[in-house]
Design a protein around this motif. Sequence first.
Motif, short mmCIF file in Angstrom:
data_model
loop_
_atom_site.label_atom_id
_atom_site.label_comp_id
_atom_site.label_asym_id
_atom_site.label_seq_id
_atom_site.Cartn_x
_atom_site.Cartn_y
_atom_site.Cartn_z
N LEU A 120 34.54 -34.44 70.17
CA LEU A 120 33.40 -33.60 69.82
C LEU A 120 33.73 -32.68 68.65
O LEU A 120 32.87 -32.41 67.81
CB LEU A 120 32.95 -32.78 71.03
N ASN A 121 34.96 -32.20 68.59
CA ASN A 121 35.37 -31.36 67.46
C ASN A 121 35.34 -32.17 66.16
O ASN A 121 34.90 -31.66 65.11
CB ASN A 121 36.78 -30.82 67.71
N TRP A 169 33.44 -34.77 65.58
CA TRP A 169 32.02 -35.00 65.27
C TRP A 169 31.38 -33.75 64.68
O TRP A 169 30.61 -33.82 63.73
CB TRP A 169 31.31 -35.43 66.56
N ALA A 170 31.73 -32.58 65.26
CA ALA A 170 31.18 -31.32 64.75
C ALA A 170 31.62 -31.08 63.31
O ALA A 170 30.83 -30.60 62.48
CB ALA A 170 31.63 -30.16 65.64
N LYS A 203 29.27 -30.70 60.17
CA LYS A 203 29.39 -29.36 59.62
C LYS A 203 28.62 -28.33 60.45
O LYS A 203 27.85 -27.51 59.94
CB LYS A 203 28.91 -29.34 58.16
N ILE A 204 28.85 -28.41 61.75
CA ILE A 204 28.32 -27.38 62.65
C ILE A 204 29.47 -26.89 63.51
O ILE A 204 30.52 -27.52 63.60
CB ILE A 204 27.17 -27.91 63.54
N TYR A 206 31.89 -26.28 66.45
CA TYR A 206 32.23 -27.15 67.58
C TYR A 206 31.84 -26.56 68.94
O TYR A 206 31.56 -27.33 69.87
CB TYR A 206 33.71 -27.53 67.55
N LEU A 238 28.50 -28.13 70.19
CA LEU A 238 28.58 -29.48 70.75
C LEU A 238 29.33 -29.49 72.08
O LEU A 238 29.00 -30.28 72.97
CB LEU A 238 29.28 -30.42 69.76
N SER A 286 33.20 -18.46 68.45
CA SER A 286 31.94 -19.04 67.99
C SER A 286 31.61 -18.59 66.58
O SER A 286 31.25 -19.40 65.71
CB SER A 286 30.80 -18.63 68.94
#
Length: 527
Positions: free
Chosen positions: A18-19, A21-22, A26-27, A29, A32, A129
């Motif tokens: 997931l990291n 993919w994030a 570019k969002i 992690y 997600l 975050s």
Amino acid sequence: MHSILPFLLAMIMVIVLLNMWAAKLKIAYPILLVVGGLLISFIPGLPMVKIHPDLIFFIFLPPMLFEAAWSISFKEMKKWWRIIGSFAFLVVFFTALSVALVTNYLLPGFTIGLGFLLGGIVSPPDAVSTGAITKFVKIPNSTSAILEGESLLNDASSLIIFRFALVAVGTGQFIWQDAALSFVWMIVGGAGIGLLLGWIFVQAHKYLPTDAPSDIALMLIEPYFMYWIAEQVHSSGVLAVVSGGLFMSARRLIFLSSTSRIRAFSVWESFIFILNGIVFMIIGLELPEIIGGLRSKGIPLSTAIGYGVLVTGILIAARIISSYVAMAATLIFRPSVAPAVSSSRTRWTIPLFLGWTGMRGVVSLAAALSIPVAFDNGIAFPNRDLILFITFVVILLTLVVQGLTLPYFIDRMGLSGQIFNEEAEESAKQKMKHGLKEHVYKFLKNKYDNELNGHAGMEKFLKHWEEKSKATDDSWMNEKTKVIFVELLESQRQYLTELNKNSSINEELIQQQLYQIDLEEERLKVI
């Protein structure tokens, strides 16, 4: 154990995927991870991941706070201590008070004590975050320092509120005099214990015959010692870890070798990433059980969601209002310390940006999960499932809504560049490197002038630094030049330490250069 272990290993694998993919999307992690944990929780047959409430703080908080204290710029914290202090203490209390008053008035069965308990849980913004989101956009160094410094201290203030409220709910009374004395002891005692233990640990690293593996092993257990000892004497374990971590971080060049510093950086980065990932996944995995608890209490899901949205709105409004009050107070009473900006419009968009950065996360979840299921007399804790659900909604909404829109706001507000009148980062970096080059050349000429004359290897050594060339042939590096090179690297560290006292130099650049020097010293060991 045999059923839980494969699940935990699979969870770590999902966190890594997931990291990745994030990063591609570019969002941040954490967004997600929360959503992923929520979706995974609906897979039938998964084992329950349960952590005892008494252990949730002890397992996750100490290393996270310790690593944050090592990463932050203490120089920037001192520079912006007024606004950091106001956000970390005054704004947190105002936010908790706002949540307490509104929930007491609108939520059935919510006393002022429960309101303050919920306020203490959801009032601190999450550093992980915010950092994960702002890394995709460029914000002023000063603003970043304020957010990092605030997140390092607001955990302590919010958890103090949380614990006082927990006692008040459990005993049914709140004695202001005792609370005031306890508050002072938690702050003074926590900071004092952290500094004392930090000094002891520095001496241990410095004088014991440690190597890199033992240094890292000691560093992994030191924050737990700080937290546990402070909690045993009823002071703030959070402040103990923060103050001890800051003390040790400022002296890292004294008691850690270059090998220890380099390896510790990688170990801690991976360790904290895994801890953060597990916590954010747990947020999603816990939700189905929390919803089941709500249904057993007869609370409709739509009603609970509405409460969560209400509390989220209170948090956002309270933080934005506080940001504008802080800016106005600074301009009225201390205009000399107000940030110098390009326009009046930009100045008044800064509070809106600071107010919109209040994403919640790890600390809020840890505090909510630490609420006991029942009191010592066996009576169930009132509205525990509702508090947990509201906390989840707050974390989810602030991460998704504020987290996904923050880059857009930064761009629209014109905060993507250096709005403060600081040296441009690239210019400051070049100036630092030029000064370091001159320092190296003068050091060699002043101390080793005799050795340099007539010695081919030493003359090449001098030329290497004078021209700042990238030599690929290391055959000239004999034992004599190695000794001088190591001494030279130490001289560079001293030069950068002195340079860091200049308020116009970004400490992050200094730390990056010090890391490069550590790498250079490690390279010498394999030549």
